[in-house]
Design a protein around this motif. Sequence first.
Motif, mmCIF file in Angstrom:
data_model
loop_
_atom_site.group_PDB
_atom_site.id
_atom_site.type_symbol
_atom_site.label_atom_id
_atom_site.label_comp_id
_atom_site.label_asym_id
_atom_site.label_seq_id
_atom_site.Cartn_x
_atom_site.Cartn_y
_atom_site.Cartn_z
ATOM 1 N N PHE A 147 24.604 -35.292 39.782
ATOM 2 C CA PHE A 147 25.195 -36.237 38.825
ATOM 3 C C PHE A 147 26.717 -36.207 38.925
ATOM 4 O O PHE A 147 27.369 -37.249 39.014
ATOM 5 C CB PHE A 147 24.775 -35.923 37.388
ATOM 6 C CG PHE A 147 23.315 -36.157 37.076
ATOM 7 C CD1 PHE A 147 22.557 -37.094 37.760
ATOM 8 C CD2 PHE A 147 22.700 -35.437 36.066
ATOM 9 C CE1 PHE A 147 21.220 -37.310 37.455
ATOM 10 C CE2 PHE A 147 21.363 -35.652 35.754
ATOM 11 C CZ PHE A 147 20.621 -36.583 36.447
ATOM 12 N N ASN A 148 27.293 -34.993 38.909
ATOM 13 C CA ASN A 148 28.752 -34.856 38.962
ATOM 14 C C ASN A 148 29.321 -35.398 40.264
ATOM 15 O O ASN A 148 30.367 -36.052 40.274
ATOM 16 C CB ASN A 148 29.159 -33.399 38.765
ATOM 17 C CG ASN A 148 29.008 -32.937 37.333
ATOM 18 O OD1 ASN A 148 29.043 -33.733 36.399
ATOM 19 N ND2 ASN A 148 28.810 -31.649 37.148
ATOM 20 N N GLY A 149 28.626 -35.135 41.371
ATOM 21 C CA GLY A 149 29.086 -35.647 42.663
ATOM 22 C C GLY A 149 29.097 -37.164 42.689
ATOM 23 O O GLY A 149 30.045 -37.779 43.178
ATOM 24 N N SER A 150 28.053 -37.775 42.148
ATOM 25 C CA SER A 150 27.995 -39.243 42.149
ATOM 26 C C SER A 150 29.126 -39.830 41.307
ATOM 27 O O SER A 150 29.738 -40.829 41.698
ATOM 28 C CB SER A 150 26.631 -39.740 41.670
ATOM 29 O OG SER A 150 26.441 -39.482 40.302
ATOM 30 N N ILE A 151 29.406 -39.205 40.175
ATOM 31 C CA ILE A 151 30.507 -39.683 39.314
ATOM 32 C C ILE A 151 31.834 -39.569 40.061
ATOM 33 O O ILE A 151 32.646 -40.504 40.065
ATOM 34 C CB ILE A 151 30.526 -38.901 37.982
ATOM 35 C CG1 ILE A 151 29.275 -39.229 37.159
ATOM 36 C CG2 ILE A 151 31.808 -39.197 37.195
ATOM 37 C CD1 ILE A 151 28.999 -38.255 36.022
ATOM 38 N N LYS A 152 32.039 -38.436 40.729
ATOM 39 C CA LYS A 152 33.279 -38.221 41.480
ATOM 40 C C LYS A 152 33.431 -39.288 42.574
ATOM 41 O O LYS A 152 34.499 -39.900 42.706
ATOM 42 C CB LYS A 152 33.265 -36.824 42.107
ATOM 43 C CG LYS A 152 34.465 -36.520 42.989
ATOM 44 C CD LYS A 152 34.367 -35.139 43.585
ATOM 45 C CE LYS A 152 34.005 -35.277 45.034
ATOM 46 N NZ LYS A 152 33.996 -34.031 45.782
ATOM 47 N N PHE A 153 32.363 -39.538 43.334
ATOM 48 C CA PHE A 153 32.450 -40.508 44.425
ATOM 49 C C PHE A 153 32.645 -41.931 43.904
ATOM 50 O O PHE A 153 33.361 -42.728 44.517
ATOM 51 C CB PHE A 153 31.224 -40.428 45.334
ATOM 52 C CG PHE A 153 31.130 -39.116 46.085
ATOM 53 C CD1 PHE A 153 32.238 -38.576 46.714
ATOM 54 C CD2 PHE A 153 29.930 -38.434 46.151
ATOM 55 C CE1 PHE A 153 32.152 -37.360 47.406
ATOM 56 C CE2 PHE A 153 29.833 -37.230 46.834
ATOM 57 C CZ PHE A 153 30.944 -36.695 47.465
ATOM 58 N N MET A 154 32.034 -42.265 42.770
ATOM 59 C CA MET A 154 32.239 -43.599 42.204
ATOM 60 C C MET A 154 33.680 -43.772 41.740
ATOM 61 O O MET A 154 34.266 -44.849 41.936
ATOM 62 C CB MET A 154 31.251 -43.860 41.062
ATOM 63 C CG MET A 154 29.834 -44.112 41.544
ATOM 64 S SD MET A 154 28.692 -44.639 40.242
ATOM 65 C CE MET A 154 28.339 -43.094 39.418
ATOM 66 N N LYS A 155 34.248 -42.743 41.155
ATOM 67 C CA LYS A 155 35.658 -42.832 40.737
ATOM 68 C C LYS A 155 36.562 -42.992 41.953
ATOM 69 O O LYS A 155 37.537 -43.757 41.910
ATOM 70 C CB LYS A 155 36.051 -41.599 39.923
ATOM 71 C CG LYS A 155 35.448 -41.597 38.533
ATOM 72 C CD LYS A 155 35.853 -40.369 37.743
ATOM 73 C CE LYS A 155 35.280 -40.415 36.330
ATOM 74 N NZ LYS A 155 35.649 -39.213 35.550
ATOM 75 N N GLN A 156 36.233 -42.304 43.041
ATOM 76 C CA GLN A 156 37.023 -42.444 44.267
ATOM 77 C C GLN A 156 36.864 -43.851 44.853
ATOM 78 O O GLN A 156 37.825 -44.418 45.378
ATOM 79 C CB GLN A 156 36.620 -41.374 45.280
ATOM 80 C CG GLN A 156 37.070 -39.987 44.879
ATOM 81 C CD GLN A 156 36.561 -38.897 45.809
ATOM 82 O OE1 GLN A 156 35.743 -39.115 46.690
ATOM 83 N NE2 GLN A 156 37.061 -37.682 45.596
#
Length: 130
Positions: free
Chosen positions: A27-36
């Motif tokens: 979940f955290n990785g997906s949020i990070k990549f979407m913000k990027q």
Amino acid sequence: MGQQAQETYLRMQVQTAAPWELTTMLFNGSIKFMKQAKLAIENKDYESKNANIKKTIDILDELLITLNHSYDISKQLQALYNYMKERLFLANTKLSNDYIEECIDLMVELRDTWVQAMKGMATTSAKVHS
């Protein structure tokens, strides 16, 4: 911290994490990549946008693969993950941060609910075993 040290640290985190923690990490990785990806759209860095959306879709695919279909909620999560994949595809083709922001909001809410549920289970389990 160097790139190799970061990769070693992340590998150790994954290897020692409980299954529920691995899901939280996804979940955290997906949020990070979407913000990027959002930032990349703002900066007109379309290669980075595409790469980060692809990473997010890969995570959503992993979440789909690992669903336990013996629970009713799995059908709802499957629909949600597929919906987010569709929205990210639109974000990628239309260069729209609105779609990405919608997916970030959904994923943050899902992650926070997941973490609360896992904490609740740990508390209940601790009470049962004491």
